[in-house]
Motif scaffolding. Sequence first.
Motif, PDB file in Angstrom:
ATOM      1  N   TYR A  23     -10.322  -3.713  -4.261  1.00 55.44           N
ATOM      2  CA  TYR A  23     -10.529  -2.409  -3.752  1.00 55.44           C
ATOM      3  C   TYR A  23     -12.033  -1.956  -4.126  1.00 55.44           C
ATOM      4  CZ  TYR A  23      -6.047  -2.372  -1.872  1.00 55.44           C
ATOM      5  OH  TYR A  23      -4.722  -2.606  -1.136  1.00 55.44           O
ATOM      6  N   ARG A  79      -0.913   3.432   6.806  1.00 51.83           N
ATOM      7  CA  ARG A  79      -1.513   1.979   6.437  1.00 51.83           C
ATOM      8  C   ARG A  79      -2.206   2.482   5.123  1.00 51.83           C
ATOM      9  NH1 ARG A  79      -6.548   0.293   8.210  1.00 51.83           N
ATOM     10  NH2 ARG A  79      -7.062   2.286   9.408  1.00 51.83           N
ATOM     11  N   ARG A  80      -2.561   3.517   4.716  1.00 52.06           N
ATOM     12  CA  ARG A  80      -3.321   3.984   3.773  1.00 52.06           C
ATOM     13  C   ARG A  80      -2.653   4.129   2.259  1.00 52.06           C
ATOM     14  NH1 ARG A  80      -7.569   1.834   5.141  1.00 52.06           N
ATOM     15  NH2 ARG A  80      -8.636   2.611   6.840  1.00 52.06           N
ATOM     16  N   MET A  81      -1.199   4.304   2.362  1.00 47.87           N
ATOM     17  CA  MET A  81      -0.418   4.496   1.266  1.00 47.87           C
ATOM     18  C   MET A  81      -0.704   2.969   0.230  1.00 47.87           C
ATOM     19  SD  MET A  81       0.043   7.521   1.372  1.00 47.87           S
ATOM     20  CE  MET A  81       1.073   7.593  -0.189  1.00 47.87           C
ATOM     21  N   GLN A  82      -0.757   2.087   0.713  1.00 46.32           N
ATOM     22  CA  GLN A  82      -0.806   0.902   0.034  1.00 46.32           C
ATOM     23  C   GLN A  82      -2.038   1.148  -0.954  1.00 46.32           C
ATOM     24  OE1 GLN A  82      -0.893  -3.049   1.759  1.00 46.32           O
ATOM     25  NE2 GLN A  82      -1.608  -3.953  -0.138  1.00 46.32           N
ATOM     26  N   LEU A  83      -3.484   1.432  -0.276  1.00 49.59           N
ATOM     27  CA  LEU A  83      -4.371   1.685  -0.874  1.00 49.59           C
ATOM     28  C   LEU A  83      -4.213   2.786  -2.067  1.00 49.59           C
ATOM     29  CD1 LEU A  83      -7.906   1.540  -1.020  1.00 49.59           C
ATOM     30  CD2 LEU A  83      -7.636   3.327   0.707  1.00 49.59           C
ATOM     31  N   GLY A  85      -1.650   3.802  -3.529  1.00 48.59           N
ATOM     32  CA  GLY A  85      -0.744   2.980  -4.781  1.00 48.59           C
ATOM     33  C   GLY A  85      -1.590   2.294  -5.731  1.00 48.59           C
ATOM     34  N   ALA A  86      -2.483   1.574  -5.326  1.00 44.31           N
ATOM     35  CA  ALA A  86      -3.389   0.678  -6.143  1.00 44.31           C
ATOM     36  C   ALA A  86      -4.230   1.626  -7.010  1.00 44.31           C
ATOM     37  CB  ALA A  86      -4.297  -0.212  -5.100  1.00 44.31           C
ATOM     38  N   THR A  89      -2.361   3.420  -9.791  1.00 47.77           N
ATOM     39  CA  THR A  89      -1.979   2.445 -10.920  1.00 47.77           C
ATOM     40  C   THR A  89      -3.286   2.217 -11.750  1.00 47.77           C
ATOM     41  OG1 THR A  89      -0.331   1.349  -9.744  1.00 47.77           O
ATOM     42  CG2 THR A  89      -1.333   0.202 -11.585  1.00 47.77           C
TER      43      THR A  89
END
Length: 144
Positions: A23, A79-83, A85-86, A89
């Motif tokens: 990212y 779709r953006r929740m993975q982004l 989450g990264a 962290t």
Amino acid sequence: MNDVAVAQALAARVLAVSGPAGYASVRNSYAFPPDAISATPSAIVISGTDQVEVGGQTRRTQVNFTVRIYVEPISDLARRMQLVGAYRTWVRNLYNGSVTLGGLVDQAAVVSTDVGAEEYAGIQYLTIEAKVECVKLEAVAYTA
């Protein structure tokens, strides 16, 4: 503790750390809120409450800052929740490599994070907020 210098160091650290694997790195990091966010992801440091403990010849000052990452404007939330989450962290570990902020504090640590949405200058953004505690223990000479 110099609150202005600490806010500037917190903002500078955000730019110094590469973004999460795969990212983009944060493009802008502000020690003080700007009029608008020109590119994402961006970070804004917000000064919060403080606590001062006085004892003997010492003073312990803790200033709580919020480092808010504006990930990107909201479009397809699922779709953006993975982004998000990264980046969350990544934010948890943001100050691990510079806990003293170059000697300005004794310890700067992320103590909690939160995911949400914030409006800024009329635009809704996905955000991650990190609560950062900055602590400084100082020797002081009190006089009557």
